[in-house]
Write an enzyme that holds these catalytic residues in place. Structure first.
Site, PDB file in Angstrom:
ATOM      1  N   HIS B  57       0.500   3.026  -6.571  1.00 36.66           N
ATOM      2  CA  HIS B  57       0.036   2.381  -5.342  1.00 36.66           C
ATOM      3  C   HIS B  57       0.489   3.173  -4.119  1.00 36.66           C
ATOM      4  CE1 HIS B  57      -0.726  -1.822  -3.423  1.00 36.66           C
ATOM      5  NE2 HIS B  57      -0.909  -0.881  -2.531  1.00 36.66           N
ATOM      6  N   LEU B  60      -2.869   7.460   1.023  1.00 32.27           N
ATOM      7  CA  LEU B  60      -2.753   8.838   1.513  1.00 32.27           C
ATOM      8  C   LEU B  60      -3.549   9.052   2.799  1.00 32.27           C
ATOM      9  CD1 LEU B  60      -2.799  10.842  -1.849  1.00 32.27           C
ATOM     10  CD2 LEU B  60      -0.854   9.984  -0.534  1.00 32.27           C
ATOM     11  N   ARG B  61      -4.320   8.056   3.211  1.00 29.49           N
ATOM     12  CA  ARG B  61      -4.998   8.034   4.530  1.00 29.49           C
ATOM     13  C   ARG B  61      -6.093   9.081   4.703  1.00 29.49           C
ATOM     14  NH1 ARG B  61      -3.323   3.019   5.145  1.00 29.49           N
ATOM     15  NH2 ARG B  61      -1.187   2.773   5.863  1.00 29.49           N
ATOM     16  N   ASP B 149      -7.478  -3.161  -2.520  1.00 21.83           N
ATOM     17  CA  ASP B 149      -6.175  -3.312  -1.867  1.00 21.83           C
ATOM     18  C   ASP B 149      -6.221  -3.240  -0.346  1.00 21.83           C
ATOM     19  OD1 ASP B 149      -3.274  -3.567  -1.859  1.00 21.83           O
ATOM     20  OD2 ASP B 149      -3.315  -1.558  -1.030  1.00 21.83           O
ATOM     21  N   HIS B 176      -4.699  -7.224  -4.804  1.00 20.50           N
ATOM     22  CA  HIS B 176      -3.802  -7.504  -3.676  1.00 20.50           C
ATOM     23  C   HIS B 176      -3.985  -8.997  -3.403  1.00 20.50           C
ATOM     24  CE1 HIS B 176      -2.581  -6.753   0.722  1.00 20.50           C
ATOM     25  NE2 HIS B 176      -3.109  -7.959   0.740  1.00 20.50           N
ATOM     26  N   HIS B 229       1.993  -5.366  -5.913  1.00 18.31           N
ATOM     27  CA  HIS B 229       3.144  -5.768  -5.081  1.00 18.31           C
ATOM     28  C   HIS B 229       3.536  -7.251  -5.166  1.00 18.31           C
ATOM     29  CE1 HIS B 229      -0.293  -6.362  -2.469  1.00 18.31           C
ATOM     30  NE2 HIS B 229      -0.301  -5.150  -2.004  1.00 18.31           N
ATOM     31  N   ASP B 302       3.633   1.314  -2.669  1.00 19.96           N
ATOM     32  CA  ASP B 302       2.756   0.874  -1.568  1.00 19.96           C
ATOM     33  C   ASP B 302       3.028   1.718  -0.321  1.00 19.96           C
ATOM     34  OD1 ASP B 302       0.869  -0.450  -0.076  1.00 19.96           O
ATOM     35  OD2 ASP B 302       1.921  -2.376  -0.016  1.00 19.96           O
ATOM     36  N   GLY B 321       2.842  -2.255   6.826  1.00 18.12           N
ATOM     37  CA  GLY B 321       3.052  -1.180   5.870  1.00 18.12           C
ATOM     38  C   GLY B 321       4.236  -0.299   6.205  1.00 18.12           C
TER      39      GLY B 321
HETATM   40 ZN   LIG Z   1      -1.787  -4.329  -0.853  1.00 15.58          ZN
END
Ligand SMILES: [Zn+2]
Lengths: 305, 418
Positions: B57, B60-61, B149, B176, B229, B302, B321
């Site tokens: 999880h 990496l954007r 997610d 999620h 998560h 995450d 985050g």
């Molecule tokens: Zn999530």
């Protein structure tokens, strides 16, 4: 005192000291020329990221009564709407010469962040549903001037406590000053977890009509909408300070409200205007306590014990 | 010849930990034993030498938000955290909801070459929860784990169809879990701290009602279901019960949910803002216990990078985050302190199995691919800066025990601690 952000951390001595100083400013405000030169040449900036004409006017009036200069910021016309960050705005206002900042913001903790960023003394003018410490100070001053002390008083706070920064600040200040605080409201409007709060709770307003002070909070119908209250008439029947209920209160007891009032909802019009309503004194005392806090943060140590 | 010896470590092989050298040649382990030699040597005295970590999880954007992180900087951070493979969530811009997008991410990961980057596929188009994504294409592009997610698939009917379809393909549905009706305007765990701060809270039930519903749907459809998560004691109980009943259910927990509770929010520092939110101390204890006993199969970071200016705002206005790749093993070691076999099962073997990655998560023995981490479980250190493009970590400046000393991916050293 570097900042004035919360009543949670204030001791009884600190609160009493601020109230004593406020009493002096009440006297100043009653003079023909209600002004002292204490902060001449100093600059206070009003950063109201959430609109509030009343609180802002009260702070401005307090600053001017101390002969301070004021600068104002309101987000509607500012670069904040053009994408400038809160941090940049705060630093810009510092660079323009502000020496203390009064901050109101809809996000909990925003005044703390601004204090970190700027290093300037910050007065919390209300953050989210968290704290509104000058409101607590003016409420305590109003009660103390009426009863002589808060020690041993029984105070009920009625209404939307969950979303109320006034309630959070008042509860700390009142209980530190020795009052017993009872909270009254539907479960949807009480904080979810009261662990560690110096309060007791009651089911409806009829249970607290024997208190010395019944403090009515504004019902913010915009909060949570239909899912927190079935209807305003239902609210009035369980929690409203109607004329009939007011008549059942003891002769020495008073009602208070932070304003603006929904007349006919949390408070009946006749009760709001009654001589045992302290609403007008609250507004007047607001200027004195804000003078006291500004003086303490900018003016120095004169009144420090 | 690409040759390397990891010397004098405690090697995690199929028979358990044992002192040995590991000889790596051309990307594979060729020998585990005493007095092995090669031109290149890493001294691993007193350190664990085991299968590289696998993260189920990460964010990496790339594509879409490269100022926060990209596949290259994220891969570097992963290598620094001892990871040899990561599963990149689909909440990119555009969302990874079609085959060419999944292939792009995988290929970009291969070009960078530091860790294996496997994309998760979105369950629904654009992660909008309205229409199934191009599930066939995604599967053919190598996707094995499907998740929206960042969003929960709310519509139970749609999720049922997604489960049926993905079950046919052989994939796993990862959720999620967060019921948006219970999280409106909320930014932190609902409890004593949120009440005091006057912030709207996210009740534990926001997670648990979704997991309970999903478990029923998973049983109906027979799909492999993975809870992302896990943050509450109630979710742990739901997963435990489902596993007892034999359902093909797995779960992950993040390092921060294993280590920190909601009292951290008292300082209103946005470095502690993430979803699900930091929960109560009892929840933290239940999640940690579940990781020890295997109810929670895997640690997943995450890893959610944000630019400094984006987080330097009041708590409620900050994006959710925190980053986690570089501190994951250290945080688990510091706060959960598992034995080495358990540590590697939760951080390498189980996540590799859930992600469907045969080249990772294998006990070291001759013949296995050389995806390896050297981890010193007793070394104390304090993270001061990060390899990641972002620094939004709640562990910045905290002293941690356990440090990644070196990472080997396909036989190449991708990270060495200085
Ligand atoms: Zn999530």
């Amino acid at each position: 005192m570097k900042h004035f952000l919360t009543t949670d951390t204030l001791s009884r001595e600190e609160l009493d000291g601020l109230l004593d100083l406020s009493d002096e400013f009440v006297e100043v405000l009653s003079r023909p020329i209600p002004k002292v030169p204490a902060l001449r040449g100093r600059t206070v900036a009003m950063l109201f990221f959430e609109p509030s004409t009343r609180t802002r006017m009260s702070f401005e009036r307090a600053a001017k009564a101390l002969s301070a200069d004021t600068m104002s910021f309101s987000p509607g016309t500012s670069s904040l709407s053009k994408g400038e960050s809160l941090k940049d705005t705060a630093l810009t206002i510092k660079a323009m010469g502000a020496e203390a900042l009064v901050v109101r913001h809809k996000a909990t903790g925003a005044p703390w962040r601004i204090a970190d960023w700027t290093g300037l003394p910050v007065l919390n003018g209300g953050d989210g549903a968290h704290q509104h410490p000058t409101q607590a100070l003016l409420d305590a001053l109003t009660i103390r001037r009426h009863f002589g002390t808060l020690g041993g008083l029984r105070i009920a706070i009625v209404g939307d406590i969950r979303h109320s920064r006034v309630a959070r600040s008042d509860i700390s200040a009142f209980s530190t000053l020795g009052a017993e605080v009872t909270l009254v409201g539907p479960s949807t409007l009480l904080p979810v977890d009261l662990t560690g709060w110096p309060v007791v709770t009651a089911e409806g307003i009829d249970e607290v009509l024997d208190r010395d002070v019944v403090y009515l909070l504004r019902i913010q119908t915009e909060r949570g909408g239909a899912s927190v209250l079935p209807s305003l008439p239902e609210y009035v029947s369980r929690f409203g300070m109607t004329r009939e209920r007011f008549a059942r209160m003891p002769d020495h007891a008073v009602v208070m409200h932070p304003g603006p009032m929904n007349r006919g909802v949390e408070i009946a019009p006749e009760v709001a205007d009654h001589e045992r309503s302290l609403v007008e004194s609250q507004v007047a005392n607001g200027i004195a306590v804000r003078m006291a806090v500004l003086f303490r943060l900018l003016g120095g140590e004169v009144a420090d014990a | 010849m690409r040759e390397l010896v990891l010397q004098r470590g405690i090697v995690l092989g199929p028979g358990g930990p044992a002192a040995a050298d590991v000889l790596i040649r051309e990307g594979r382990v060729v020998e585990v034993g005493g007095h092995l030699r090669a031109e290149k040597v890493i001294d691993c005295d007193g350190m664990l030498v085991g299968p590289g970590f696998v993260d189920l999880h990460v964010h990496l954007r790339e594509p879409g938000q490269e100022w926060k992180e990209d596949i290259e900087s994220g891969s570097r951070a992963a290598a620094a955290g001892g990871f040899t493979a990561v599963v990149a969530m689909a909440n990119t811009e555009p969302a990874t909801d079609a085959g060419h997008l999944a292939r792009y991410i995988q290929e970009r990961g291969r070009e960078v070459g530091l860790v294996e980057v496997i994309p998760a596929g979105a369950i629904t188009l654009g992660r909008n929860g309205e229409h199934l994504a191009h599930l066939d294409e995604l599967w053919k592009a190598g996707v094995r784990l499907f998740s929206d997610d960042g969003n929960t698939v709310q519509d139970a009917g749609l999720l049922r169809h997604a489960m049926e379809y993905i079950s046919d393909l052989g994939g796993t549905v990862a959720q999620h879990a967060e019921d948006p009706g219970l999280t409106r305007n909320a930014h932190m765990h609902e409890g004593a701290v949120s009440s005091r701060l006057g912030m709207q809270g996210i009740p534990s039930l926001a997670e648990e009602t979704i997991v309970a519903r999903d478990l029923a749907l998973a049983e109906l459809t027979g799909v492999r279901y993975h809870v992302q998560h896990v943050s509450t004691a109630g979710t742990v109980e739901l997963v435990r019960t489902a596993k007892r009943r034999g359902l093909p259910v797995t779960a992950e927990a993040t390092p921060h949910h294993l280590a920190l509770d909601h009292t951290e929010i008292e300082q209103m520092d946005s470095a502690y803002k993430m979803y699900p939110p930091l929960r109560s101390a009892q929840d933290v204890a239940a999640v940690a216990e579940a990781l020890r006993d295997g109810t929670i199969d895997a640690v997943a970071t995450d890893h959610a990078p944000h630019a400094a200016a984006e987080k330097d705002v009041p708590f409620e206005e900050a994006p959710r985050g925190v980053i986690g790749l570089e501190t994951a093993a250290a945080v688990v070691q510091t706060f959960v302190a598992p034995d080495p076999v358990t540590l590697f099962e939760r951080m390498s073997l189980a996540p590799a199995t859930i992600a469907g990655l045969g080249e990772h998560g294998r006990w070291l023995e001759p013949g296995v691919p050389a995806n390896i981490v050297v981890f010193a479980p007793d070394v104390r250190w304090t993270p001061r800066r990060f390899v990641s493009r972002s620094g939004n970590s709640p562990f910045l400046g905290r002293t941690l025990t356990g440090r990644v000393m070196a990472t080997v991916h396909n036989g190449d050293v991708t990270y060495r601690s200085e």
